[in-house]
Design an enzyme around this catalytic site. Sequence first.
Site, PDB file in Angstrom:
ATOM      1  N   LYS A  32       0.901  -1.375   0.365  1.00 19.76           N
ATOM      2  CA  LYS A  32      -0.287   0.005  -0.109  1.00 19.76           C
ATOM      3  C   LYS A  32       1.240   0.906  -0.179  1.00 19.76           C
ATOM      4  CE  LYS A  32      -0.856   0.648   4.721  1.00 19.76           C
ATOM      5  NZ  LYS A  32       0.272   1.546   5.250  1.00 19.76           N
ATOM      6  N   THR A  33       2.229   1.096   0.831  1.00 25.22           N
ATOM      7  CA  THR A  33       3.091   2.571   0.776  1.00 25.22           C
ATOM      8  C   THR A  33       3.521   2.953  -0.744  1.00 25.22           C
ATOM      9  OG1 THR A  33       3.523   2.183   2.850  1.00 25.22           O
ATOM     10  CG2 THR A  33       5.164   3.802   1.872  1.00 25.22           C
ATOM     11  N   ASP A 210      -4.137   7.118   3.744  1.00 26.08           N
ATOM     12  CA  ASP A 210      -2.899   6.058   3.871  1.00 26.08           C
ATOM     13  C   ASP A 210      -3.555   6.033   4.756  1.00 26.08           C
ATOM     14  OD1 ASP A 210      -1.121   4.030   3.920  1.00 26.08           O
ATOM     15  OD2 ASP A 210      -0.125   5.140   5.313  1.00 26.08           O
ATOM     16  N   GLU A 211      -4.250   4.197   5.509  1.00 28.72           N
ATOM     17  CA  GLU A 211      -4.742   4.010   6.412  1.00 28.72           C
ATOM     18  C   GLU A 211      -6.375   4.598   6.261  1.00 28.72           C
ATOM     19  OE1 GLU A 211      -3.747   0.909   7.465  1.00 28.72           O
ATOM     20  OE2 GLU A 211      -1.164   1.031   8.146  1.00 28.72           O
ATOM     21  N   GLN A 241      -7.707  -4.582   8.898  1.00 30.34           N
ATOM     22  CA  GLN A 241      -6.573  -3.963   9.222  1.00 30.34           C
ATOM     23  C   GLN A 241      -6.992  -3.102  10.323  1.00 30.34           C
ATOM     24  OE1 GLN A 241      -1.979  -4.499   8.497  1.00 30.34           O
ATOM     25  NE2 GLN A 241      -3.365  -4.179   5.929  1.00 30.34           N
ATOM     26  N   ARG A 584       1.915  -9.586  11.097  1.00 25.89           N
ATOM     27  CA  ARG A 584       3.497  -8.784  11.198  1.00 25.89           C
ATOM     28  C   ARG A 584       4.773  -9.911  10.712  1.00 25.89           C
ATOM     29  NH1 ARG A 584       1.636  -4.779  10.028  1.00 25.89           N
ATOM     30  NH2 ARG A 584       0.029  -5.713   8.976  1.00 25.89           N
TER      31      ARG A 584
END
Length: 709
Positions: A32-33, A210-211, A241, A584
């Site tokens: 995503k980044t 973002d997010e 998430q 993670r």
Amino acid sequence: MRFLEDLDPEQREAVTYGEGPLLVVAGAGSGKTRVLTYRIAWLLASGRAQPHNVLAVTFTNKAAREMAERVEKLLHGPLRGGFVGTFHRFALTLLRQYPEKVGLPPRFAIADEDEQRRLVEQVLKELGIPSTQLSPRAARAAISRWKNGSSSAVSASELVSAVVERYQERLQAAGAVDFDDMLVLAVKLLAEDAGLRQILRQRFTYLLVDEFQDTNPVQMELLWHLAGPRPNLTAVGDEDQSIYRFRGAELEHILRFEHTYPGAKVLTLGNNYRSAEPILKAAAAVIAHNTRRRPKLLRSCSGDGEPVRVLAAADESDEAGLVVADIRRERAAGRTSIAVLFRINALSRPLEAELVRWGVPYRVVGGVRFWDRAEVRDALAYLRLLANPDDELAFLRVVNVPARGLGAVTLERLRQAAQIWGCSLCEASRRLPETLTPRAREALARFWELLDSLRQQAGGSLRELVAALLEQSGLAAQYDTREEEDRARLANLDQLVNAAAEAEQRGLTLPSFLDEVALLSEADAETAPQSVLLSTLHAAKGLEFDVVYLVGLEEGLLPLMRGEEPELADEEEERRLLYVGMTRARKKLVLTWARSRRLHGETRTTRPSRFLAELPPEVRREGLTSPSPLPHWEPKPLVRPRQEAPAPEARNGFRPGMKVEHPTFGRGVVLQVQASGAQTRVVVFFDRAGKKTLLPSVAPLKVLSAPRG
């Protein structure tokens, strides 16, 4: 445009999307980044936008910094004129430019968490509300929910409403805002000033968020004012998430994106570049049980890996022993990117004791950050008074630090004088009212003389200003002792001078340096690469490790339950928390639970988490033949060769790993034994009271058992 060759087809489609609202559903590890940064680079390289047309917002300074650095690397040059930062930084930028439009003083203060806590405690005391009726922590949470307009907030009772009203009065009287106020007042500014709203819309023609799943109602309203009903808005996020409902985040924002922005395009990224196939498959099997989500299939690009393991332990000490023994094997094999994750902080205690016993370096996320240490906060309060002599919160913090004999009686007389004169508390203290004792008047006069003298240096070197402050105020001198803790505090003040020097090199002034520090959060802390990270699941979001251990997977802990059964929304959020923790891991994932666990001073028999039953059948289960009842199980001696353990030096009969009992704090485990001159200090983690440093010569400690091995 060669950088587009770095993208897979799904990422490339998102990066090169044209006009209109776009939602990119980016599952864990799907890049995503990369999509956000490459889209900014593509917009600029293709000529669709100039840097000043781009507004990109995220939730941590660390993520924003990484985003900006990646864009500049792609473009081979600085990103001048564009805004890449957090929601709060953008809001603060607006408020600093137009404070008078929302009723703020020109140099308003930003109340940090400690100052907010003190204000709330003061308000509860003034209103006569005991902590049994409304605790300071619950009051702060209620205030935040009320300001953010969260749908998870219950209807404000008269009690909470009174606390909110008085708290805001105290903040305004101090000329300060808290973190929630930044967003609320920025929204108020844009809602009431159509001209400014139009200027910003014409400037920022491309918005990137973002997010997106973590946005709260106030942040959504801010975006709406900036963008309008059909914007060039790129939102990147993943409903799986979404784990910050307790902070006001609304899952509906991402689930109803197409309803909010009709005609919006939704793209899903399907390739996972982080986790091995067994990890991804196990995580997908768990999250598939949630109903409020978009179905998606993630494909691992990391290939096969070790099977996911579930370990059942006898109790929390056995669990810690199993985990640390495995960590030692991983470190011996050359793997140092390791994390142990848990639902609540209390689960770290036996792990810390075991890591100390074996000499394994570790770091606890959520420990006291550098910027939150008392000595650093004291120095920053002095600096805030140099920037704004009417910063009441900073004044209250340091007017008697170091001690000047200015206690509660003096402050009360100053408050009375301020009411009579109709001025601020700081102004009243500068006028030196006659109601004060001669000693207090002299101490206050010297306090302001010191600040006036230092203020004359404020236009010069920031590093020299901070160094002079520490010396002339006496802040450094009070820690100039041979005590180990005082030496550590003095070292922290030295680091503050270094931080000021670095800020000076970046061209920051004193006000901009203070704003930057105020916006820092726990998520911006750096992690020592060779240390095992201990973290809650919430704090681990955004991080990744080669090896992850998820401990405490038991009913009541994960899912965390306050009643007999969690509500559906709570259970789904708890499942998302587990999903975040599992994803993670890059190469290895181990899940553990204990047959019995001691928490809050009592031992209870536990049951494995319902989420463990949702794992696919190929997950390896060790020490467990059926979920309930659990057969008696003992680890093999080979798992933990304790005879190899180095024998820590015993001082005054105490050794790391010892179980002890204190008449007030209850039972705990010795983490560390420190020698300082003729004194010995014992660092103990208590089940109820947390970590304490005690002098055995003063604080009676009863040894319950010696460490094993």
